[in-house]
Design an enzyme around this catalytic site. Sequence first.
Site, short mmCIF file in Angstrom:
data_model
loop_
_atom_site.label_atom_id
_atom_site.label_comp_id
_atom_site.label_asym_id
_atom_site.label_seq_id
_atom_site.Cartn_x
_atom_site.Cartn_y
_atom_site.Cartn_z
N GLU A 48 0.84 -1.20 0.00
CA GLU A 48 0.00 0.00 0.00
C GLU A 48 0.88 1.26 0.00
O GLU A 48 1.86 1.34 0.75
CB GLU A 48 -0.88 -0.05 1.25
CG GLU A 48 -1.83 1.11 1.43
CD GLU A 48 -2.67 0.94 2.70
OE1 GLU A 48 -3.63 1.71 2.87
OE2 GLU A 48 -2.36 0.04 3.52
N LYS A 114 -9.16 2.85 -2.15
CA LYS A 114 -9.43 2.14 -0.90
C LYS A 114 -10.76 2.61 -0.33
O LYS A 114 -11.03 3.80 -0.24
CB LYS A 114 -8.29 2.40 0.09
CG LYS A 114 -8.40 1.64 1.41
CD LYS A 114 -7.16 1.89 2.26
CE LYS A 114 -7.19 1.13 3.56
NZ LYS A 114 -5.95 1.34 4.36
N CYS A 170 -5.59 -3.36 2.35
CA CYS A 170 -5.32 -3.39 3.78
C CYS A 170 -6.58 -3.52 4.64
O CYS A 170 -7.11 -4.61 4.80
CB CYS A 170 -4.51 -2.17 4.19
SG CYS A 170 -3.73 -2.34 5.82
#
Length: 471
Positions: A48, A114, A170
């Site tokens: 990330e 995200k 994540c």
Amino acid sequence: MPAVSGMVRVMSAVPRVHLADPQKNAEEIAALLETADAQGAQLCVFPELCLTGYTCADLFLQPALLDAAAQALAWLASLPVKAAFVVGLPLQIGGRLYNCAAVVCGGKVCVVPKEHLPGAGEYYEPRWFSPGHTAGDTVRIPGLPGGELVPVLRQPVIDCGAFTLGVEICEDLWVPQPPSAALCQRGALIIANPSAGNELVTKHAYRTQLISQQSARCLCGYVYAGAGYGESTTDMVFSGYAGIYENGRLLAENARFAREASYALADVDLERLRFKRRQSRTFFDAARAPENAACRFACAAPEYPKGDARLLRFLSPTPFVPSGAELDARTEEILLIQTQALLTRMECVHTKKAVVGVSGGLDSTLTLLAAAYAFERAGWDKRGLVGITMPGFGTGSRTKGNAERLMELIGCTALTIPIGPAVTQHFSDIGQDPEVHDVCYENCQARERTQIVMDYANKTGALALGTGDLS
């Protein structure tokens, strides 16, 4: 490319981080992409925000860093890399800032923002980033070889030719409904997770359990790449974990806390995953829900690299036999399942007696042991368990001796009933030549043994226990 049909070779790569230096980070990534091509990897996943570093904090708000990250992505996309790859970077879309994963495959680039931003404890992502569902449909990235206007996709299934890919970033894995579930139900066979999860005592074990369970639940390959050395340790410490999983099984992982670049490499069995999904009667049910309407992005199928022809995954010579403590737990569970079934049946027919034919072979030995275990757990007198040895024409002293010794150790009732005279009479009745050792010759003996066990059970009010292939 893996020599075995149906396999796809994937790499989880962790570069050394140069905080707030996108070009230097891109060079670290490019070196790992060279390794990926040399190894024949068809997909390479990086952590990330790896083009800037995850811990840039308020530097994320600086145009100079954002422009440099976009330029670094354009440079990577222009390289003659054969593998598809996923890198993380911050992108400004419609005036807002987003934590994004860029997927580069076959000359095309798409961006996945995200969705779930952690903002508790040591995490501050909502301070800088907006959730993915608020992003527009495109973003301009100057210098891209395939065109500057790039699609921004929310939970897409990306068709990379040899495989279908889904991306979650994540925290997306840690929420009650991870995006990977819907992605896999829409057809993604591999999930990439560019991550920057920090290390705390016991957290790694929990993380690997999450990845393993999600890959099993989604019947997918799961490629996890975590941020590593070079990130700021002001609030957090990063281990740089790289792991590749398939349907609940760890295929490969690196050594955590490396101070230089590292990676994990493995072959994922896509054909087996497809088979498991076809076999499941419930896997695709949720895919019919309106909110799971397919969103697909097709890349031009690249010419994937040719690498080491050896299969990069461990194949156990005894896949159904674990070792160590797991072996003890597995055998205990098998005995408990058999015990539960046997005791339930015996209680239903109101008996505390059982009869089993004992030859000294594997099947009857396992049946006798399971029955003895059941009697022991129920607290019943083991003399109610009757083992009968029935020597015939081919019975050797070794197997007969093993059977007798086993019954002695268990403490059950032991009987010996030879079947020779009865089988000889039967041969005479049906005209079977006893010198012809055919299927009739063998089965006559087996049926006579079955008759003795069943008749003796009827005579004593016991349950006759049969034996099958390893019971």
